[in-house]
Design a protein around this motif. Sequence first.
Motif, PDB file in Angstrom:
ATOM      1  N   LEU A  93       1.290  -1.349  -0.220  1.00 48.90           N
ATOM      2  CA  LEU A  93      -0.156  -0.237   0.112  1.00 48.90           C
ATOM      3  C   LEU A  93       0.834   1.374  -0.018  1.00 48.90           C
ATOM      4  O   LEU A  93       2.161   1.086   1.103  1.00 48.90           O
ATOM      5  CB  LEU A  93      -0.941   0.335   1.361  1.00 48.90           C
ATOM      6  N   HIS A  94       0.494   2.236  -0.789  1.00 47.59           N
ATOM      7  CA  HIS A  94       1.174   3.866  -1.090  1.00 47.59           C
ATOM      8  C   HIS A  94      -0.078   4.119  -0.528  1.00 47.59           C
ATOM      9  O   HIS A  94      -1.301   4.142  -0.640  1.00 47.59           O
ATOM     10  CB  HIS A  94       2.209   3.581  -2.068  1.00 47.59           C
ATOM     11  N   TYR A  95       0.566   5.678   0.078  1.00 46.83           N
ATOM     12  CA  TYR A  95      -0.307   6.446   0.533  1.00 46.83           C
ATOM     13  C   TYR A  95      -0.362   8.179   0.227  1.00 46.83           C
ATOM     14  O   TYR A  95       0.798   8.092   0.338  1.00 46.83           O
ATOM     15  CB  TYR A  95      -0.616   6.452   2.494  1.00 46.83           C
ATOM     16  N   GLU A 133      -5.019   9.123   1.015  1.00 45.45           N
ATOM     17  CA  GLU A 133      -6.019   7.946   0.360  1.00 45.45           C
ATOM     18  C   GLU A 133      -4.968   6.717   0.408  1.00 45.45           C
ATOM     19  O   GLU A 133      -3.298   6.992   0.079  1.00 45.45           O
ATOM     20  CB  GLU A 133      -6.295   8.341  -0.392  1.00 45.45           C
ATOM     21  N   ALA A 134      -4.963   5.865   0.698  1.00 49.75           N
ATOM     22  CA  ALA A 134      -4.231   4.178   0.876  1.00 49.75           C
ATOM     23  C   ALA A 134      -4.516   3.517  -1.051  1.00 49.75           C
ATOM     24  O   ALA A 134      -5.808   3.456  -1.794  1.00 49.75           O
ATOM     25  CB  ALA A 134      -4.564   3.217   1.711  1.00 49.75           C
ATOM     26  N   VAL A 178      -6.951  -4.630   1.282  1.00 54.86           N
ATOM     27  CA  VAL A 178      -6.391  -3.314   1.497  1.00 54.86           C
ATOM     28  C   VAL A 178      -7.424  -2.572   2.812  1.00 54.86           C
ATOM     29  O   VAL A 178      -6.821  -1.916   3.405  1.00 54.86           O
ATOM     30  CB  VAL A 178      -6.829  -2.392   0.179  1.00 54.86           C
ATOM     31  N   ALA A 201      -4.676  -0.711   5.057  1.00 54.73           N
ATOM     32  CA  ALA A 201      -5.349   0.439   5.655  1.00 54.73           C
ATOM     33  C   ALA A 201      -4.944   0.791   7.606  1.00 54.73           C
ATOM     34  O   ALA A 201      -3.960   1.435   7.965  1.00 54.73           O
ATOM     35  CB  ALA A 201      -5.501   0.959   5.010  1.00 54.73           C
ATOM     36  N   GLN A 250      -2.369  -0.292   9.452  1.00 57.49           N
ATOM     37  CA  GLN A 250      -1.068   1.456   8.984  1.00 57.49           C
ATOM     38  C   GLN A 250      -1.381   2.449  10.045  1.00 57.49           C
ATOM     39  O   GLN A 250      -0.255   2.925  10.616  1.00 57.49           O
ATOM     40  CB  GLN A 250      -0.780   1.171   7.970  1.00 57.49           C
ATOM     41  N   VAL A 252      -7.971   7.257   7.597  1.00 56.11           N
ATOM     42  CA  VAL A 252      -7.314   7.228   6.150  1.00 56.11           C
ATOM     43  C   VAL A 252      -8.227   6.690   5.209  1.00 56.11           C
ATOM     44  O   VAL A 252      -9.553   6.096   5.375  1.00 56.11           O
ATOM     45  CB  VAL A 252      -6.686   5.656   5.994  1.00 56.11           C
ATOM     46  N   VAL A 280     -10.061   4.410   1.750  1.00 55.04           N
ATOM     47  CA  VAL A 280     -10.275   3.153   0.982  1.00 55.04           C
ATOM     48  C   VAL A 280     -11.096   3.376  -0.255  1.00 55.04           C
ATOM     49  O   VAL A 280     -12.103   3.560   0.301  1.00 55.04           O
ATOM     50  CB  VAL A 280      -9.958   1.761   2.207  1.00 55.04           C
ATOM     51  N   ALA A 321       4.458   3.390   3.127  1.00 55.51           N
ATOM     52  CA  ALA A 321       4.244   4.015   4.981  1.00 55.51           C
ATOM     53  C   ALA A 321       5.464   4.858   5.369  1.00 55.51           C
ATOM     54  O   ALA A 321       5.112   6.072   6.176  1.00 55.51           O
ATOM     55  CB  ALA A 321       3.800   2.980   5.553  1.00 55.51           C
TER      56      ALA A 321
END
Length: 892
Positions: free
Chosen positions: A639-641, A656-657, A691, A695, A698, A724, A726, A876
Motif C-alpha cells: 500500500l502506498h499513501y 488515501e491508501a 487493502v 490500511a 497502518q 485513511v 480506502v 508508509a
Amino acid sequence: MTESSVAVDPPASAHSPADAPASALAATDSLTASQARGTLIQTLEQAVDAVVVIDARNCVTLFNASAEALWGRPRAEVLGRNVSMLVPRGIRAQHDSYVDANRDTGVNHIVGTSREVVIERSDGSIRWGSMSISKVYAEAGVLYTAFIRDVTHEVKRREERRLLSLAVNETDSAIIVVGVDGRTIYINDGFTRMLGYGLADMYGKVPSTVVRGRYTDEKTLEYIKARLAARESFRVEILVYDRCGKPLWIQAVVNMVIDEYGACTNMVGVWTDITNTKMHEVLQQKVLSAMAREAPILDVMMLICLEVERIAPEIVTSICSIDKQGRLSTLAAPSLPHDYISAVDGLVVGADLHACGITGLDGQPLVFADISASSCLAPFRALARAGGLAAYWSHAIRSSDGRLLGKLTFYYREAREPDLLHRRLVDVSLNLCALALEREASKENIRRLAFYDSLTGLPNRAFLIAHTESLLASAARTDHTLAVLFIDLDRFKHVNDSLGHPAGDTLLCEVAQRLKGCLRAFDFAGRLSGDEFVVVLSPCGEEEARALCERIMAALHEPVTVGSTTLTPTASAGIAIFPRHGHEMNTLLLHADMAMYQAKAAGRHRYAMFSAELNRVAQDRLKFETALRNALASDELQLHYQPQVCLSDGSLHGVEALARWRHPEFGVVPPDRFIPLAEEGGFITELDHWVLRRACRQLAEWRAQWSRDAGADPAAASAAIPHVSVNVSPTSFCDRRLPGLISRTLTAWGLAPGDLVLEVTESVLLDAASGGLATLGEVHRLGVGLSIDDFGTGYSSLSYLHRLPVSELKLDKSFVRELESDEGARALACAVMGIGASLSLDVVAEGVETDAQRTILLAQGCEVAQGYFFARPMPAAELTAWLRSRLAQSVG
C-alpha cells in the motif's frame, strides 16, 4: 345323565339282553341270591366300558375301574356322593330332573335309553361318551345303571369330516378329483361357483374337454395331458371358459394321490381364478419393469397391447397418442391391419370426433356393438371388414390433471359388447397408458430443461456443445470447415437496470427469434448464459462466416419495442473457424469469445475474427491473473499513501491508501491494469478486504508511533493523520457481510468509525437491485465516512444525491487537468463546488499538479486537494518522513 345327549345303542360288552339282570338276581339251583349279586358286581367291575350305578337318591353306589379312567377320578372320591359331581359344571342344575324323568319311563325291570354325553375330567379336559341307562329293581330298591363307552375319537373324526367338507365347499378355489383315467369323479361347490358346472355336468368327463374354449392354448393342454399321463404333479396357468362362455385365467395345481403300494389312485386339482392377478401383477409388473429400464415409449405401449391380447386373445388392441393439435398417432397395434392404422393416423379429434372414438369432454367410452351398423364408422367399414373386425370399444387416456393424452381401443372379431374381464383390463391398461405417456412427457420436459434454455427455447450450453461436437466429427470426416460465432449484446445490463428484468427478458426472446430467422438449413443457435449467444454455421468458410455475421448483426440492430420503449440493440461478435482455430467445441468457443472481447474493446457493434495474437494476449492475461492471485495470497502487494491537504492552511486532511504491485518478472504493474484484472477474475472482493485490513493496521501503527513521540497524547496522534481513505469496488458493496468486516477490523486495531472513509463509484448508487445501497446505509450507520469517487464522470442523479449517506465528493482529475486552459472545465469544477457547499459535503480535488490549479480551486471554494503538487503516493515509511518534515517546517 344329561337330557341333551343323543341316544345310541349300548355296547354289547357292557350289558346283556333286557332280562339278563333280573334272572341273574333270581335264585338258581347252583347260586344263592347273594352269590348272584356278587357275580353281577364283579362283572360290572371288569367291564371294558365305564359303569356307574346310582340309587334312588342319585348317589353313586358303583364306579368301576373304566369309569375311574374315563373321568380321571378315584372311586373313593365318587362313591356315596351325588352323581351330579360327574356331570359337566354347566349342566349340573338339570341333572336331577333328567334322572326323575327316567324313573317314570316304565315299570319293567330294565328300561334302556342311550345318548352321547360330554365327560369333564378332573383335570378339566373333555371327552365324549356314548351312554345307555338301565333301570333295575333290586331288593334295596330301584337302581340306575349307566354304561358309558368312550367315543371321543369317533366324535373328533366326525367333526374333522364335517369341517373338511365345509372347507372344501366354502373355499373360493375350484377343487376337482379325477380317476386314473382322467375322468371327473368329484367337484366341490367352489368349482360350481367359479365355472357354473355342477357334478352332473362334469361326472365321467375329462375336464379339459368341458372348460376349453376358442382361445385356450393348445400347447398348454398338451403339456397338461403329458403330465397326467406321466402321473406327475404340476402347476400351470391356462385360459378356460365358464358355462356361459366367459373367459377367465386360472392357475391349476394338480397333485397325485398315491396308495400304500405306490400306485396312483386319483388326481386332485385345485384351480384358482388369477384373472385379476394376471392383469394387476403380471401385466402391471411387466410394464412397470419396462419403464424402470427406461424402455422407449413405443416398446412400452407394444408390451401393453401384447399382454392384453395374451390375457384376452379375443381382443385386438390399439393405443394412439393425441398431440396438442388433436391429431391421432398410433403408438402400438400389433394385431391391427396396417391399412386400418394408416387410415386412422392423422385424424383430428373434433373434426373427426366420431371416427376417432373419443366422445366429449367427459371422456366416457364409446361402444359400437356392430361396426357394420354404425354410420359414423362408414369410412372405415370396408377396412374393418377386411381385417376381420366387428366391434369396437374405445377409451380416452387422460393425465392426472385431466388432459387428453391418447386413446385405448379394443376391437372384437364378433359383434359383442365387453364383458367383466375386458372392463378390468381397460381399468388396468388405462392407468398404465396414462402413466407411461405422462412419464414420457415428463422425460421430454426434463430433456428440455436439461438441454434447452427455458426463456428463449434455444439449446443451452450442454446441448450446444454436444450437438456441435457431432457436427465437428462429421466436418472432420468430410473435410469441411465450420464457423462458431460468439455473440454478446452491448450494454444489456443497462436495459435491465433502467427498464427492469422483464424488459431484458423480452429483448433476449426477440434476439433469439431473430437469430433463428437468420439461420440456414444446417445452422444451429444456442444461448450460453445471460446475454451471450452462440451460432454454429455448418458448413461455412471464413468469408461466408463474415457475411453471415454481418447479416445477423444487422438483424439484431433492428428496433424492438419493449413495453412503451423502443430499443435499438447492438451486439459484438467473435468468429472462430474449424479446424484452423480449434478442433473441439470448447476451444472454438474460447477463441470466439476472445475475438468477441476484441470487437467490444474496439468500440462495440463490431465483429472480429480470432487470431494467434489474440491467443497470445489471452495467455498473457491468464499469466498475469495467476500471478496476481499468488501475490494476494502471499501478501506480496503493497500500500502506498497519498496525502490529502487542506488548501486553506496546508494541514493534513487525511491520506488515501492505494494498492501497488511490483512483480519479479513483470516489474511494476500499474493499478489500472491489475485492478480490472481482479474484477474480471472474480477476486476483487478479496483484494478490497486486504487493502481495508492493511490500511487500518497502518493507521493504528502510525498513531501508536505518534503517541510515543508526543508523550502519549492521543489527540496529537489523531490530529497527525485524521483518517485513511480506502477504495472499495461495487462488487464488494454487493456483499452484505462488508459492514461486519469493517466493524471487526476497526475494533481489532482500536480505531473509531470516523477514522475510516470508504470511496465508492457512482455505479454503486445506480444499481439498486444488487443490494449496494442497503450495504451503503449499514456502513453509514456504523459512523464510517463515505465519499463518491470520480464525481462528475458517471450518471449520478442530482435529484437524489442529497438523500444519499455520503459526506464527501471527489472531483475527478479530468476536470482538474483542464482548469488552466478550459473555461468549461472551470465552470464544471465550480458547479461541483457549489453542489458540495449546498449539500454540506466536503469536496476533494484529485490530480492537482500545479500551483495554478491549486489557486483556481482555492478561489472556487475547494477545501481539500491531492496530487503530485503536494506529494506522490508513497510507502508508509516515506509518508512518516514526509509528515515529520512538514511538522519540522511548520515549527521552524
